[in-house]
Write a protein that holds these residues in place. Sequence first.
Motif, PDB file in Angstrom:
ATOM      1  N   ALA A 298      25.755  11.369 -35.566  1.00  0.00           N
ATOM      2  CA  ALA A 298      25.436  10.946 -34.194  1.00  0.00           C
ATOM      3  C   ALA A 298      24.364  11.842 -33.576  1.00  0.00           C
ATOM      4  N   ALA A 299      24.492  13.149 -33.751  1.00  0.00           N
ATOM      5  CA  ALA A 299      23.495  14.072 -33.199  1.00  0.00           C
ATOM      6  C   ALA A 299      22.132  13.819 -33.835  1.00  0.00           C
ATOM      7  N   SER A 300      22.111  13.612 -35.135  1.00  0.00           N
ATOM      8  CA  SER A 300      20.848  13.359 -35.830  1.00  0.00           C
ATOM      9  C   SER A 300      20.158  12.122 -35.280  1.00  0.00           C
ATOM     10  N   ALA A 301      20.915  11.060 -35.124  1.00  0.00           N
ATOM     11  CA  ALA A 301      20.336   9.815 -34.592  1.00  0.00           C
ATOM     12  C   ALA A 301      19.813  10.033 -33.175  1.00  0.00           C
ATOM     13  N   GLU A 302      20.594  10.726 -32.370  1.00  0.00           N
ATOM     14  CA  GLU A 302      20.211  10.945 -30.966  1.00  0.00           C
ATOM     15  C   GLU A 302      18.944  11.797 -30.855  1.00  0.00           C
ATOM     16  N   VAL A 303      18.892  12.903 -31.600  1.00  0.00           N
ATOM     17  CA  VAL A 303      17.734  13.784 -31.467  1.00  0.00           C
ATOM     18  C   VAL A 303      16.480  13.165 -32.084  1.00  0.00           C
ATOM     19  N   CYS A 304      16.653  12.360 -33.119  1.00  0.00           N
ATOM     20  CA  CYS A 304      15.489  11.671 -33.701  1.00  0.00           C
ATOM     21  C   CYS A 304      14.936  10.645 -32.714  1.00  0.00           C
ATOM     22  N   ALA A 305      15.810   9.972 -31.998  1.00  0.00           N
ATOM     23  CA  ALA A 305      15.361   9.014 -30.983  1.00  0.00           C
ATOM     24  C   ALA A 305      14.615   9.741 -29.862  1.00  0.00           C
ATOM     25  N   LEU A 306      15.137  10.898 -29.455  1.00  0.00           N
ATOM     26  CA  LEU A 306      14.469  11.688 -28.416  1.00  0.00           C
ATOM     27  C   LEU A 306      13.072  12.115 -28.884  1.00  0.00           C
ATOM     28  N   ALA A 307      12.985  12.609 -30.106  1.00  0.00           N
ATOM     29  CA  ALA A 307      11.699  13.061 -30.635  1.00  0.00           C
ATOM     30  C   ALA A 307      10.724  11.895 -30.774  1.00  0.00           C
ATOM     31  N   SER A 308      11.232  10.777 -31.205  1.00  0.00           N
ATOM     32  CA  SER A 308      10.383   9.590 -31.362  1.00  0.00           C
ATOM     33  C   SER A 308       9.807   9.146 -30.017  1.00  0.00           C
ATOM     34  N   ALA A 309      10.631   9.197 -28.984  1.00  0.00           N
ATOM     35  CA  ALA A 309      10.187   8.782 -27.653  1.00  0.00           C
ATOM     36  C   ALA A 309       9.087   9.700 -27.113  1.00  0.00           C
ATOM     37  N   ALA A 310       9.072  10.947 -27.570  1.00  0.00           N
ATOM     38  CA  ALA A 310       8.084  11.911 -27.079  1.00  0.00           C
ATOM     39  C   ALA A 310       6.929  12.104 -28.054  1.00  0.00           C
ATOM     40  N   ALA A 311       6.839  11.267 -29.070  1.00  0.00           N
ATOM     41  CA  ALA A 311       5.847  11.453 -30.141  1.00  0.00           C
ATOM     42  C   ALA A 311       4.412  11.549 -29.622  1.00  0.00           C
ATOM     43  N   ASP A 312       4.049  10.733 -28.643  1.00  0.00           N
ATOM     44  CA  ASP A 312       2.675  10.770 -28.124  1.00  0.00           C
ATOM     45  C   ASP A 312       2.366  12.117 -27.457  1.00  0.00           C
TER      46      ASP A 312
ATOM     47  N   VAL B 123      17.235  17.728 -26.626  1.00  0.00           N
ATOM     48  CA  VAL B 123      17.753  17.907 -27.980  1.00  0.00           C
ATOM     49  C   VAL B 123      18.844  18.974 -27.966  1.00  0.00           C
ATOM     50  N   ILE B 124      18.560  20.081 -27.323  1.00  0.00           N
ATOM     51  CA  ILE B 124      19.539  21.171 -27.244  1.00  0.00           C
ATOM     52  C   ILE B 124      20.798  20.712 -26.521  1.00  0.00           C
ATOM     53  N   ARG B 125      20.641  19.979 -25.449  1.00  0.00           N
ATOM     54  CA  ARG B 125      21.787  19.470 -24.698  1.00  0.00           C
ATOM     55  C   ARG B 125      22.620  18.510 -25.562  1.00  0.00           C
ATOM     56  N   ALA B 126      21.952  17.647 -26.316  1.00  0.00           N
ATOM     57  CA  ALA B 126      22.666  16.705 -27.196  1.00  0.00           C
ATOM     58  C   ALA B 126      23.497  17.457 -28.234  1.00  0.00           C
TER      59      ALA B 126
END
Length: 190
Positions: free
Chosen positions: A122-136, A161-164
Amino acid sequence: MTAEVFEHPALASAASQLSALRAAAGRLGVADPVAALRHLDCAPASIRTSASAIDTGALGVTSAQAEFRAGVEHAENGGSTETFGAWADTVDGQYAAAARAAASTAALGVRIADRLDELAVAASAEVCALASAAADSVSAVLDGDRSAEVVSEVGATCTAVIRAVQEKIAALTALAAELEPLTAPAVELS
């Protein structure tokens, strides 16, 4: 930057996917999002293997108890004293308690492994989504852009990410409470 090794495959994948965010964070001097993942790293497969070994041990204790009980019944039917019967009942109870404790420990090990696995995935999915959203914004920072907007988004993403990860770690409190009984001997031998 060298890739970090993680025990959990989902966290290893997440660390890889967060490498650009990590690089941007390093350039801005903000918290390392990959380092946060380290706090959730685990090896559920190893825990399951240990739980299985404990369960196998519980079966061995149960078998030994059955053999002991059969020997006691044979001895009692052969005219042994009451003292032997009382002692044998105590030892038989200790066998049963040890077998129950081992089986319970094995089941707890499986629950812990499953929960750790769920949290890591769950953490992996969440942090990857966060990183993807900030990719630009991450790309912009890596290209030298230091505008307030992109710097803010990268910093906020690292914080998210840290909070997640912290939220997933907080979910481990219940597991820690389940481990408390394992700190005392399962059986007091007489």
